[in-house]
Design a protein around this motif. Structure first.
Motif, PDB file in Angstrom:
ATOM      1  N   ILE A 155     -10.872  -0.378 -11.577  1.00 29.57           N
ATOM      2  CA  ILE A 155      -9.556   0.174 -11.892  1.00 29.57           C
ATOM      3  C   ILE A 155      -8.495  -0.803 -11.413  1.00 29.57           C
ATOM      4  O   ILE A 155      -8.522  -1.250 -10.265  1.00 29.57           O
ATOM      5  CB  ILE A 155      -9.360   1.544 -11.234  1.00 29.57           C
ATOM      6  CG1 ILE A 155     -10.364   2.534 -11.814  1.00 29.57           C
ATOM      7  CG2 ILE A 155      -7.934   2.031 -11.409  1.00 29.57           C
ATOM      8  CD1 ILE A 155     -10.367   3.875 -11.139  1.00 29.57           C
ATOM      9  N   GLN A 156      -7.595  -1.145 -12.276  1.00 32.04           N
ATOM     10  CA  GLN A 156      -6.511  -2.056 -11.941  1.00 32.04           C
ATOM     11  C   GLN A 156      -5.326  -1.226 -11.460  1.00 32.04           C
ATOM     12  O   GLN A 156      -4.784  -0.415 -12.203  1.00 32.04           O
ATOM     13  CB  GLN A 156      -6.112  -2.860 -13.190  1.00 32.04           C
ATOM     14  CG  GLN A 156      -5.279  -4.058 -12.911  1.00 32.04           C
ATOM     15  CD  GLN A 156      -6.069  -5.198 -12.276  1.00 32.04           C
ATOM     16  OE1 GLN A 156      -7.294  -5.220 -12.331  1.00 32.04           O
ATOM     17  NE2 GLN A 156      -5.391  -6.124 -11.673  1.00 32.04           N
ATOM     18  N   ARG A 157      -4.961  -1.395 -10.196  1.00 35.02           N
ATOM     19  CA  ARG A 157      -3.807  -0.670  -9.655  1.00 35.02           C
ATOM     20  C   ARG A 157      -2.543  -1.447  -9.957  1.00 35.02           C
ATOM     21  O   ARG A 157      -2.496  -2.660  -9.851  1.00 35.02           O
ATOM     22  CB  ARG A 157      -3.950  -0.499  -8.149  1.00 35.02           C
ATOM     23  CG  ARG A 157      -5.068   0.460  -7.793  1.00 35.02           C
ATOM     24  CD  ARG A 157      -5.217   0.626  -6.312  1.00 35.02           C
ATOM     25  NE  ARG A 157      -4.014   1.186  -5.710  1.00 35.02           N
ATOM     26  CZ  ARG A 157      -3.850   1.366  -4.412  1.00 35.02           C
ATOM     27  NH1 ARG A 157      -4.797   1.013  -3.565  1.00 35.02           N
ATOM     28  NH2 ARG A 157      -2.747   1.873  -3.931  1.00 35.02           N
ATOM     29  N   ARG A 158      -1.507  -0.734 -10.330  1.00 40.58           N
ATOM     30  CA  ARG A 158      -0.257  -1.424 -10.605  1.00 40.58           C
ATOM     31  C   ARG A 158       0.498  -1.623  -9.304  1.00 40.58           C
ATOM     32  O   ARG A 158       0.378  -0.828  -8.364  1.00 40.58           O
ATOM     33  CB  ARG A 158       0.527  -0.642 -11.654  1.00 40.58           C
ATOM     34  CG  ARG A 158       1.619   0.207 -11.221  1.00 40.58           C
ATOM     35  CD  ARG A 158       2.204   0.972 -12.408  1.00 40.58           C
ATOM     36  NE  ARG A 158       2.320   2.351 -12.020  1.00 40.58           N
ATOM     37  CZ  ARG A 158       3.464   2.906 -11.645  1.00 40.58           C
ATOM     38  NH1 ARG A 158       4.569   2.216 -11.672  1.00 40.58           N
ATOM     39  NH2 ARG A 158       3.494   4.147 -11.259  1.00 40.58           N
ATOM     40  N   ARG A 159       1.255  -2.678  -9.228  1.00 40.87           N
ATOM     41  CA  ARG A 159       2.030  -3.006  -8.034  1.00 40.87           C
ATOM     42  C   ARG A 159       3.191  -2.032  -7.885  1.00 40.87           C
ATOM     43  O   ARG A 159       3.894  -1.747  -8.858  1.00 40.87           O
ATOM     44  CB  ARG A 159       2.590  -4.420  -8.129  1.00 40.87           C
ATOM     45  CG  ARG A 159       1.530  -5.461  -8.041  1.00 40.87           C
ATOM     46  CD  ARG A 159       1.441  -5.929  -6.629  1.00 40.87           C
ATOM     47  NE  ARG A 159       0.405  -6.949  -6.519  1.00 40.87           N
ATOM     48  CZ  ARG A 159      -0.229  -7.180  -5.413  1.00 40.87           C
ATOM     49  NH1 ARG A 159       0.064  -6.508  -4.342  1.00 40.87           N
ATOM     50  NH2 ARG A 159      -1.148  -8.096  -5.366  1.00 40.87           N
ATOM     51  N   THR A 160       3.343  -1.516  -6.684  1.00 38.12           N
ATOM     52  CA  THR A 160       4.452  -0.616  -6.381  1.00 38.12           C
ATOM     53  C   THR A 160       5.071  -1.044  -5.057  1.00 38.12           C
ATOM     54  O   THR A 160       4.550  -1.911  -4.357  1.00 38.12           O
ATOM     55  CB  THR A 160       3.972   0.840  -6.258  1.00 38.12           C
ATOM     56  OG1 THR A 160       3.006   0.913  -5.205  1.00 38.12           O
ATOM     57  CG2 THR A 160       3.363   1.355  -7.553  1.00 38.12           C
ATOM     58  N   VAL A 161       6.157  -0.426  -4.709  1.00 34.73           N
ATOM     59  CA  VAL A 161       6.821  -0.682  -3.435  1.00 34.73           C
ATOM     60  C   VAL A 161       6.101   0.108  -2.350  1.00 34.73           C
ATOM     61  O   VAL A 161       5.683   1.241  -2.569  1.00 34.73           O
ATOM     62  CB  VAL A 161       8.306  -0.232  -3.516  1.00 34.73           C
ATOM     63  CG1 VAL A 161       8.988  -0.381  -2.176  1.00 34.73           C
ATOM     64  CG2 VAL A 161       9.031  -1.023  -4.584  1.00 34.73           C
ATOM     65  N   THR A 162       5.958  -0.468  -1.173  1.00 36.46           N
ATOM     66  CA  THR A 162       5.361   0.239  -0.045  1.00 36.46           C
ATOM     67  C   THR A 162       6.401   1.143   0.588  1.00 36.46           C
ATOM     68  O   THR A 162       7.533   0.728   0.826  1.00 36.46           O
ATOM     69  CB  THR A 162       4.839  -0.754   1.015  1.00 36.46           C
ATOM     70  OG1 THR A 162       3.837  -1.569   0.418  1.00 36.46           O
ATOM     71  CG2 THR A 162       4.261  -0.029   2.207  1.00 36.46           C
ATOM     72  N   VAL A 163       6.006   2.379   0.856  1.00 36.50           N
ATOM     73  CA  VAL A 163       6.858   3.341   1.556  1.00 36.50           C
ATOM     74  C   VAL A 163       6.140   3.708   2.848  1.00 36.50           C
ATOM     75  O   VAL A 163       4.945   3.993   2.846  1.00 36.50           O
ATOM     76  CB  VAL A 163       7.098   4.608   0.696  1.00 36.50           C
ATOM     77  CG1 VAL A 163       7.905   5.632   1.451  1.00 36.50           C
ATOM     78  CG2 VAL A 163       7.755   4.234  -0.616  1.00 36.50           C
ATOM     79  N   ASP A 164       6.871   3.697   3.955  1.00 36.63           N
ATOM     80  CA  ASP A 164       6.302   4.054   5.252  1.00 36.63           C
ATOM     81  C   ASP A 164       6.556   5.535   5.504  1.00 36.63           C
ATOM     82  O   ASP A 164       7.699   5.975   5.547  1.00 36.63           O
ATOM     83  CB  ASP A 164       6.954   3.213   6.351  1.00 36.63           C
ATOM     84  CG  ASP A 164       6.344   3.502   7.696  1.00 36.63           C
ATOM     85  OD1 ASP A 164       6.774   4.482   8.338  1.00 36.63           O
ATOM     86  OD2 ASP A 164       5.447   2.757   8.099  1.00 36.63           O
ATOM     87  N   VAL A 165       5.504   6.303   5.638  1.00 38.90           N
ATOM     88  CA  VAL A 165       5.615   7.741   5.924  1.00 38.90           C
ATOM     89  C   VAL A 165       5.062   7.957   7.328  1.00 38.90           C
ATOM     90  O   VAL A 165       3.851   8.080   7.516  1.00 38.90           O
ATOM     91  CB  VAL A 165       4.854   8.598   4.892  1.00 38.90           C
ATOM     92  CG1 VAL A 165       4.981  10.080   5.220  1.00 38.90           C
ATOM     93  CG2 VAL A 165       5.344   8.312   3.484  1.00 38.90           C
ATOM     94  N   GLY A 166       5.941   7.931   8.304  1.00 34.21           N
ATOM     95  CA  GLY A 166       5.532   8.152   9.690  1.00 34.21           C
ATOM     96  C   GLY A 166       4.475   7.171  10.168  1.00 34.21           C
ATOM     97  O   GLY A 166       3.603   7.532  10.944  1.00 34.21           O
ATOM     98  N   GLY A 167       4.555   5.938   9.702  1.00 36.50           N
ATOM     99  CA  GLY A 167       3.585   4.939  10.121  1.00 36.50           C
ATOM    100  C   GLY A 167       2.412   4.779   9.164  1.00 36.50           C
ATOM    101  O   GLY A 167       1.575   3.904   9.353  1.00 36.50           O
ATOM    102  N   VAL A 168       2.339   5.610   8.149  1.00 39.32           N
ATOM    103  CA  VAL A 168       1.280   5.501   7.142  1.00 39.32           C
ATOM    104  C   VAL A 168       1.864   4.779   5.930  1.00 39.32           C
ATOM    105  O   VAL A 168       2.755   5.298   5.275  1.00 39.32           O
ATOM    106  CB  VAL A 168       0.757   6.896   6.712  1.00 39.32           C
ATOM    107  CG1 VAL A 168      -0.284   6.764   5.608  1.00 39.32           C
ATOM    108  CG2 VAL A 168       0.195   7.651   7.890  1.00 39.32           C
ATOM    109  N   PRO A 169       1.370   3.570   5.629  1.00 38.95           N
ATOM    110  CA  PRO A 169       1.890   2.866   4.450  1.00 38.95           C
ATOM    111  C   PRO A 169       1.332   3.486   3.171  1.00 38.95           C
ATOM    112  O   PRO A 169       0.130   3.690   3.039  1.00 38.95           O
ATOM    113  CB  PRO A 169       1.398   1.431   4.645  1.00 38.95           C
ATOM    114  CG  PRO A 169       0.228   1.529   5.551  1.00 38.95           C
ATOM    115  CD  PRO A 169       0.411   2.774   6.372  1.00 38.95           C
ATOM    116  N   VAL A 170       2.233   3.797   2.246  1.00 43.99           N
ATOM    117  CA  VAL A 170       1.855   4.406   0.974  1.00 43.99           C
ATOM    118  C   VAL A 170       2.308   3.477  -0.141  1.00 43.99           C
ATOM    119  O   VAL A 170       3.460   3.028  -0.153  1.00 43.99           O
ATOM    120  CB  VAL A 170       2.513   5.795   0.816  1.00 43.99           C
ATOM    121  CG1 VAL A 170       2.181   6.402  -0.541  1.00 43.99           C
ATOM    122  CG2 VAL A 170       2.091   6.726   1.937  1.00 43.99           C
TER     123      VAL A 170
END
Length: 92
Positions: free
Chosen positions: A4-19
């Protein structure tokens, strides 16, 4: 098996968990309790964390639910339940 090819997105930090971006998929859940029901919501958040959720979301859809959030956090801390708890206020 096809990769599966994941598309590039912006990283969001949720309480120290990178999403997002190249980070691993994060298991997120949302409660289906009335957030104003502190005891029921605490039980469900704790159960979701035990089941493997890394982030648990609750809806804050009225003033009663908003007043309950600090108590929910307090009860979770008292029970040494650890994880990331996110609330969303509706309507904005």
């Amino acid at each position: 098996m096809q990769m599966i090819q994941r598309r590039r997105t912006v990283t969001v930090d949720v309480g120290g968990v990178p999403v997002g971006s190249a980070h691993p998929v994060v298991v997120q859940s949302m409660t289906n309790t009335d957030t104003a029901d502190v005891e029921g919501t605490v039980r469900q958040v704790a159960a979701l964390w035990r089941a493997g959720s890394q982030i648990v979301r609750v809806t804050v859809n009225n003033d009663e639910a908003a007043r309950a959030v600090p108590y929910i956090v307090e009860f979770l801390r008292a029970r040494a339940v650890s994880g990331y708890f996110v609330s969303s206020r509706w309507p904005l």
